[in-house]
Every structure is written in C-alpha cells, then in structure tokens.
Design a protein around this motif. Structure first.
Motif, short mmCIF file in Angstrom:
data_model
loop_
_atom_site.label_atom_id
_atom_site.label_comp_id
_atom_site.label_asym_id
_atom_site.label_seq_id
_atom_site.Cartn_x
_atom_site.Cartn_y
_atom_site.Cartn_z
N VAL A 64 0.84 -1.20 0.00
CA VAL A 64 0.00 0.00 0.00
C VAL A 64 0.88 1.24 0.00
O VAL A 64 0.61 2.20 -0.74
CB VAL A 64 -0.97 -0.01 1.21
N GLU A 65 1.93 1.23 0.79
CA GLU A 65 2.83 2.38 0.84
C GLU A 65 3.49 2.60 -0.52
O GLU A 65 3.66 3.73 -0.96
CB GLU A 65 3.89 2.17 1.92
N ALA A 66 3.84 1.53 -1.21
CA ALA A 66 4.44 1.65 -2.55
C ALA A 66 3.45 2.28 -3.53
O ALA A 66 3.83 3.11 -4.37
CB ALA A 66 4.89 0.29 -3.05
N ILE A 67 2.19 1.91 -3.43
CA ILE A 67 1.15 2.51 -4.29
C ILE A 67 1.01 3.99 -3.98
O ILE A 67 0.90 4.82 -4.89
CB ILE A 67 -0.19 1.77 -4.10
N ILE A 68 1.01 4.33 -2.71
CA ILE A 68 0.89 5.74 -2.31
C ILE A 68 2.08 6.54 -2.83
O ILE A 68 1.90 7.63 -3.40
CB ILE A 68 0.77 5.85 -0.77
N VAL A 69 3.27 6.02 -2.65
CA VAL A 69 4.49 6.71 -3.11
C VAL A 69 4.44 6.92 -4.61
O VAL A 69 4.70 8.03 -5.11
CB VAL A 69 5.75 5.93 -2.68
N THR A 70 4.11 5.89 -5.36
CA THR A 70 4.03 6.00 -6.82
C THR A 70 3.00 7.04 -7.23
O THR A 70 3.24 7.85 -8.12
CB THR A 70 3.68 4.63 -7.44
N THR A 71 1.85 7.02 -6.58
CA THR A 71 0.78 7.97 -6.89
C THR A 71 1.22 9.40 -6.61
O THR A 71 1.02 10.29 -7.44
CB THR A 71 -0.49 7.63 -6.09
N LEU A 72 1.84 9.62 -5.46
CA LEU A 72 2.31 10.98 -5.11
C LEU A 72 3.36 11.46 -6.10
O LEU A 72 3.32 12.62 -6.54
CB LEU A 72 2.85 11.01 -3.68
N LEU A 73 4.28 10.60 -6.46
CA LEU A 73 5.31 10.98 -7.43
C LEU A 73 4.69 11.31 -8.78
O LEU A 73 5.07 12.30 -9.42
CB LEU A 73 6.37 9.88 -7.56
N ASP A 74 3.75 10.50 -9.22
CA ASP A 74 3.08 10.75 -10.49
C ASP A 74 2.25 12.04 -10.46
O ASP A 74 2.02 12.65 -11.50
CB ASP A 74 2.17 9.58 -10.87
#
Length: 120
Positions: free
Chosen positions: A5-15
């Motif tokens: 979940v944290e990886a999804i959040i990080v990817t989303t924020l970066l995008d």
C-alpha cells in the motif's frame, strides 16, 4: 500488505508531482496511509489526522497543514494530467483548480481503497 500500500501511495504521489524532498510529501504519504488503512473514516482532518502526524513528527498541527498545502500546490503544476483526471474526476471545478488538503488526501485514499482493495 502495508509495504504494498505504501508503494502505491508513493508511486501515486510521485506521479502527481509531489516531490519527496519536501516535508509535506512525508506528511501526505503517512496521512494517506493512515486514511487507507484505518477502519473508520477520518473526516475531521484538522483534528484527527493532523494531530496524529504532528505527534509522530514532533511538530505542530499548523506546520503539518502548511507543509501539506505547500507540497500539493507546488506539485500540482508538475502532475500527470491523465492520472489526476482519473483520480480527481469531478472533485475540482476547473482544470486550473488546486485541490484542498482534505480533498487531496480523501480522494487519493478512496481511489486507492477502490482500485487496490485486494491489497487491503
């Protein structure tokens, strides 16, 4: 699970253009993680979420709110247009609008809950 979940959040924020070298990025990451993984909805952002983040980072609620606002505003001009359209759909009045802190956090949290429910 939490790492996924944290990886999804990080990817989303970066995008969405949020730079990891801002304080607000870390507050957003952790705040969205709290919202996604909590059983109840954290609807009173300034009271519940900001106080939890302020306590975790040994700062004030005001500092958290200001840093989050800065991260959203500065990142909004660099964001992935297509992803922003998918996530924020009808929540903004025009394409020039910048989401408020609560709209940004709650919309991303719900988007992750809906699209990645198998990981939760």
């Amino acid at each position: 699970m939490k790492k996924n979940v944290e990886a999804i959040i990080v990817t989303t924020l970066l995008d969405l253009g949020i730079s990891p070298n801002t304080k607000g990025y870390h507050y957003l990451r952790d705040g969205i993680l709290i919202c996604v993984t909590s059983e109840g909805n954290l609807t009173v952002f300034s009271k519940d979420l900001y106080s939890k983040l302020a306590e975790a980072y040994h700062t004030t609620e005001c500092s958290v709110e200001r840093a989050v606002r800065h991260a959203i505003k500065s990142g909004w001009y660099r964001h992935n247009e297509e992803l922003a359209e998918v996530i924020f759909m009808n929540t903004l009045q025009s394409e020039n609008d910048i989401p408020t802190n609560s709209v940004f956090i709650s919309t991303i949290s719900e988007w992750i809950r809906i699209n990645y429910s198998d990981l939760l």
